[in-house]
Design an enzyme around this catalytic site. Structure first.
Site, PDB file in Angstrom:
ATOM      1  N   ALA A   1     -80.035   4.340  50.250  1.00 15.98           N
ATOM      2  CA  ALA A   1     -78.795   5.043  49.908  1.00 15.98           C
ATOM      3  C   ALA A   1     -78.059   4.223  48.856  1.00 15.98           C
ATOM      4  CB  ALA A   1     -77.929   5.242  51.145  1.00 15.98           C
ATOM      5  N   LYS A   2     -77.050   4.821  48.254  1.00 18.79           N
ATOM      6  CA  LYS A   2     -76.235   4.105  47.268  1.00 18.79           C
ATOM      7  C   LYS A   2     -74.950   4.876  47.050  1.00 18.79           C
ATOM      8  CE  LYS A   2     -76.794   0.283  44.798  1.00 18.79           C
ATOM      9  NZ  LYS A   2     -77.477  -0.946  45.250  1.00 18.79           N
TER      10      LYS A   2
END
Length: 423
Positions: free
Chosen positions: A112-113
């Protein structure tokens, strides 16, 4: 691979670089290639509006993002970037690289980011806090200690993580330290986290140098980017006896063939905010960074720095990617042809997420390890990772990057296959 309607076709974008890296590994995946589109379709992407009351009473709006690329192997894991050039495609690529990175290190996370299009240096302390808290509230339904765990990235730090943890905790009514990593130690953070990414670059670099018969003690090192990753990497190589002969940041490029005094340079940067003006070194043109004689290059700035043109100019034998996506695919081809080894970002800079994993585990157990224990565990995992990828590269007769992707994608797609599709 089917295209996404919300992606523009910029072949030099971070997302395009990631797609090319995936394409190159598909022939190595066998029957698992049936699930390959999993790798090119982010599971979930959120765009949020962040209205912010400035100190002068005006209201400004900022774009924020959180992307969960793949959760097949565990909860999402990935940093939050505050930078004026952040885009959805960049955050998508960074989340995808986190998926690959966690799988390559065999950590129990997906990728994720997050990011906000803002220059944090232009905000006051209180404006930064309000921005962070509103962003956290906007993405709050996506994150959680067993759903998606943010961490620091470019433009964010332990204080930002403390605000994120507090905001999420206040919204759920209970202090939940494990919702983020990279926090201050006194709020459930881990010892060793600040230097973890730079330490991982150093450890994998030394291991790769050993494989290539490069004597680190006698080597010349160049570091692009002198933030957390670059400065720590330079510090550790300097302490080992290597000569750090070139350092570049956004303000200047310094060159000293006898080796820069890295502790003094770090002190200068702390005082002046950049390396510009550091005495006792030559200030050279930025493009000359790529043409100087050195053995080991550590690109630790932003994506897309090593182009095909720059790859043709390099005189080094080893590149250790401290940044995410610093090498364009066409540059990879040039480097391979020239026999320059590249320790890919998904291995080299995974020290940060590895110690973030340790922090997450410690928060759940409320039992914390010494820095010596953490560094020992980190070094062991990083050395095992580079050894495994190195042997796979030799077995498949491919680059280290392709080998790392083959190993990671096998793990990701096997998890996807065995979990099946729901409903």
């Amino acid at each position: 691979m089917s295209e996404l309607s919300y992606v523009a076709g910029d072949r030099h974008s971070a997302w395009s670089t990631y797609l090319t890296q995936v394409e190159r590994v598909l022939p190595l995946l066998g029957d698992l290639s049936r699930w390959a589109d999993t790798l090119t379709h982010p599971k979930r992407a959120l765009i949020v509006d962040i209205p912010l009351e400035m100190d002068d009473g005006t209201v400004r709006h900022f774009e924020g993002y959180r992307v969960q690329h793949n959760l097949s192997r565990g909860p999402g894991k990935g940093g939050v970037r505050f930078h004026p050039d952040v885009t959805l495609q960049e955050v998508m690529a960074l989340s995808a690289w986190m998926t690959v990175k966690c799988a390559a290190l065999n950590l129990p996370f997906g990728g994720a980011k997050g990011g906000v299009r803002v220059d944090p240096t232009q905000l006051s302390h209180k404006e930064l806090e309000r921005l962070t808290r509103r962003y956290t509230s906007e993405i709050g339904n996506m994150i959680g200690p067993q759903q998606d765990i943010p961490a620091p990235d470019v433009g964010t730090n332990a204080q930002v993580m403390a605000w994120m943890m507090d905001t999420w905790s206040m919204n759920v009514g209970a202090t939940t330290t494990g919702v983020v990593t990279g926090k201050p130690v006194h709020l459930g953070g881990s010892l060793g986290r600040v230097k973890a990414t730079g330490r991982g670059v150093f450890v994998t670099g030394c291991r790769a140098a050993e494989m290539l018969d490069i004597d680190v003690v006698q080597s010349r090192v160049a570091v692009q980017g002198f933030g957390n990753v670059g400065s720590v990497s330079a510090e550790l190589f300097h302490a080992q006896g290597a000569k750090v002969v070139v350092v570049q940041d956004h303000s200047a490029t310094l060159y000293l063939p006898t080796g820069l005094d890295i502790p003094a340079l770090q002190a200068w940067q702390q005082t002046h905010g950049s390396i510009k003006g550091f005495p006792g070194a030559d200030h050279i043109a930025d493009e000359h960074f790529w043409t100087q004689p050195y053995d080991i290059l550590v690109p630790a700035a932003l994506e897309g720095q090593i182009t095909a043109e720059r790859a043709r100019l390099l005189q080094c034998r080893l590149i250790i990617e401290g940044a995410n996506g610093p090498t364009l695919p066409e540059a990879d081809d040039v480097l391979q042809q020239r026999g320059i080894a590249v320790v890919p970002d998904v291995i080299a800079n995974a020290g940060g997420v590895t110690v973030s994993y340790f922090e997450w585990v410690q928060d759940f157990s409320s039992f914390f390890w010494s820095e010596e224990e953490i560094n020992q565990r980190l070094d062991s995992i990083m050395q095992n990772a580079i050894d495994t990828v190195w042997h796979k590269a030799e077995a498949l007769d491919v680059t280290l990057r392709t080998a790392a992707y083959a190993l990671a994608c096998e793990r990701i797609l096997l998890a996807r296959k065995d979990r099946g599709l729901y409903p």
